[in-house]
Design an enzyme around this catalytic site. Sequence first.
Site, PDB file in Angstrom:
ATOM      1  N   PHE A  77       7.878 -30.106  36.935  1.00  0.00           N
ATOM      2  CA  PHE A  77       7.621 -31.291  36.103  1.00  0.00           C
ATOM      3  C   PHE A  77       6.511 -31.074  35.083  1.00  0.00           C
ATOM      4  CE2 PHE A  77       9.105 -33.177  40.141  1.00  0.00           C
ATOM      5  CZ  PHE A  77      10.091 -34.021  39.688  1.00  0.00           C
ATOM      6  N   ALA A  79       4.155 -30.903  32.372  1.00  0.00           N
ATOM      7  CA  ALA A  79       4.339 -30.794  30.916  1.00  0.00           C
ATOM      8  C   ALA A  79       3.631 -31.955  30.239  1.00  0.00           C
ATOM      9  CB  ALA A  79       5.822 -30.844  30.557  1.00  0.00           C
ATOM     10  N   TYR A 145       8.110 -31.901  20.877  1.00  0.00           N
ATOM     11  CA  TYR A 145       8.266 -32.081  22.326  1.00  0.00           C
ATOM     12  C   TYR A 145       9.670 -31.660  22.770  1.00  0.00           C
ATOM     13  CZ  TYR A 145       9.302 -34.520  26.661  1.00  0.00           C
ATOM     14  OH  TYR A 145       9.733 -34.812  27.932  1.00  0.00           O
TER      15      TYR A 145
HETATM   16  N1  UFG Z   1       8.662 -49.201  21.467  1.00  0.00           N
HETATM   17  C1  UFG Z   1       8.176 -50.246  20.725  1.00  0.00           C
HETATM   18  N2  UFG Z   1       6.833 -50.474  20.745  1.00  0.00           N
HETATM   19  C2  UFG Z   1       5.964 -49.703  21.461  1.00  0.00           C
HETATM   20  C3  UFG Z   1       6.476 -48.637  22.222  1.00  0.00           C
HETATM   21  C4  UFG Z   1       7.830 -48.420  22.207  1.00  0.00           C
HETATM   22  O1  UFG Z   1       8.919 -50.952  20.066  1.00  0.00           O
HETATM   23  O2  UFG Z   1       4.756 -49.981  21.401  1.00  0.00           O
HETATM   24  C5  UFG Z   1      10.104 -48.931  21.450  1.00  0.00           C
HETATM   25  C6  UFG Z   1      10.431 -47.557  20.913  1.00  0.00           C
HETATM   26  O3  UFG Z   1      10.509 -47.565  19.529  1.00  0.00           O
HETATM   27  C7  UFG Z   1      11.757 -47.264  21.607  1.00  0.00           C
HETATM   28  C8  UFG Z   1      11.638 -48.013  22.934  1.00  0.00           C
HETATM   29  O4  UFG Z   1      10.580 -48.951  22.770  1.00  0.00           O
HETATM   30  O5  UFG Z   1      12.803 -47.835  20.882  1.00  0.00           O
HETATM   31  C9  UFG Z   1      11.264 -47.098  24.088  1.00  0.00           C
HETATM   32  O6  UFG Z   1      10.114 -46.349  23.706  1.00  0.00           O
HETATM   33  P1  UFG Z   1       9.286 -45.435  24.712  1.00  0.00           P
HETATM   34  O7  UFG Z   1       8.136 -44.885  23.926  1.00  0.00           O
HETATM   35  O8  UFG Z   1       9.025 -46.188  25.958  1.00  0.00           O
HETATM   36  O9  UFG Z   1      10.307 -44.281  25.070  1.00  0.00           O
HETATM   37  P2  UFG Z   1      11.073 -43.289  24.083  1.00  0.00           P
HETATM   38  O10 UFG Z   1      12.502 -43.737  24.070  1.00  0.00           O
HETATM   39  O11 UFG Z   1      10.430 -43.127  22.793  1.00  0.00           O
HETATM   40  O12 UFG Z   1      10.817 -41.902  24.818  1.00  0.00           O
HETATM   41  C10 UFG Z   1      11.360 -41.544  26.063  1.00  0.00           C
HETATM   42  C11 UFG Z   1      10.382 -40.602  26.748  1.00  0.00           C
HETATM   43  C12 UFG Z   1      10.222 -39.340  25.929  1.00  0.00           C
HETATM   44  C13 UFG Z   1      11.567 -38.741  25.689  1.00  0.00           C
HETATM   45  C14 UFG Z   1      12.519 -39.729  25.110  1.00  0.00           C
HETATM   46  C15 UFG Z   1      13.874 -39.149  25.080  1.00  0.00           C
HETATM   47  O13 UFG Z   1       9.148 -41.214  26.890  1.00  0.00           O
HETATM   48  O14 UFG Z   1       9.426 -38.429  26.643  1.00  0.00           O
HETATM   49  O15 UFG Z   1      12.580 -40.916  25.894  1.00  0.00           O
HETATM   50  O16 UFG Z   1      14.685 -39.931  24.313  1.00  0.00           O
HETATM   51  F1  UFG Z   1      11.464 -37.706  24.815  1.00  0.00           F
END
Ligand code: UFG
Length: 328
Positions: A77, A79, A145
């Site tokens: 895990f 990372a 990433y």
């Molecule tokens: N979002 C918001 N506001 C915030 C944070 C997130 O609107 O303050 C939105 C993002 O734009 C996205 C959704 O909520 O549409 C989910 O965002 P997260 O940051 O929770 O998760 P991500 O989908 O960006 O990322 C996750 C993992 C990453 C991985 C990715 C793979 O955290 O490590 O999925 O798609 F790379």
Amino acid sequence: MPSSNRRILVTGGAGYIGSHTTLQLLDTGYDVVVVDNLSRGRREAVDPARLREVDLLDTESLVRVMNEKPFDAVIHFAAYISVGESMKTPELYFHNNTAGSLSLLTAMIRTGIKNVVFSSTAAVYGMPTTVPIPESEPYAPVNAYGETKVMVEKMLNWFDQLHQLRSICLRYFNASGADPEGRTGEEHDPETHLIPLLFLAIKTGKPVTLFGSDYPTPDGTCIRDYIHVSDLARAHIAAVESLVNGGPSAKYNVGTGQGYSVQEVLRAVEEVTGRSVPYTFGPRREGDPPLLVADSSRLQRDLGWKPVDSGLNRIVETAWKWFNRARA
Ligand code: UFG
């Protein structure tokens, strides 16, 4: 669930998904040793007797830990996980994630451990052309990433061919939720993930920013596939069992096949907590695909895995319970 005396080395076992998987391994009867440098993990998440505070890049120390007992498999895990940070300091990500994994695999080759389960990500696909996304979708990461994970997946292909090192890469979609018994949960610093940020907005009264309202989705916000961390943990155990029983190397998506928009998640948080979430809309976040939903049928078919804890309300309930305990 298999119960066994198998010995598993878990890297990153003090982190979010690693700590849940470690607990589930122990609950199921596995013997576990955790390697973690605690640079981002939580010391409290690991039984001190099981913890070896070692950096992945320190191959010699890894070899020493691997020689402690005959390990059946490694679950890797450890990372860095922040997409945004990876675009500011990519060198840190290639160093820790890619070079760190190479060091780990080198130590495995030297000590003869032949099975590894690797934490991969939906970020290897970038902006997918087919949704739900099958594993056959080509690599096209749009952030550093995701590229670090692609590089490790490719190394694993070569090590399978040249060293008979078998691997299962699990490409997670949106890991979320917390241990239903409240023993561990999500706690990143700084927090970047949606569900804990919605909780923080409730707690502080400071509005959370929703990134973008003009995506080509029914309500204009991004759709993601939220998978409960306990279901992710089960996928790791199924993967270990497959490898240890002589199964082949493979790559699997781990998601539910069901997508929820940011606004749907916000409403689920309001429903479960009984509180309203202060929010505002902001611009789109760079590199966010509008729609990421997994086709996990390969994992279901090959390993008999299926999500059991990943209903959105269940995810939010368990996460809320942990949030209140951890940040009380
Ligand atoms: N979002 C918001 N506001 C915030 C944070 C997130 O609107 O303050 C939105 C993002 O734009 C996205 C959704 O909520 O549409 C989910 O965002 P997260 O940051 O929770 O998760 P991500 O989908 O960006 O990322 C996750 C993992 C990453 C991985 C990715 C793979 O955290 O490590 O999925 O798609 F790379």
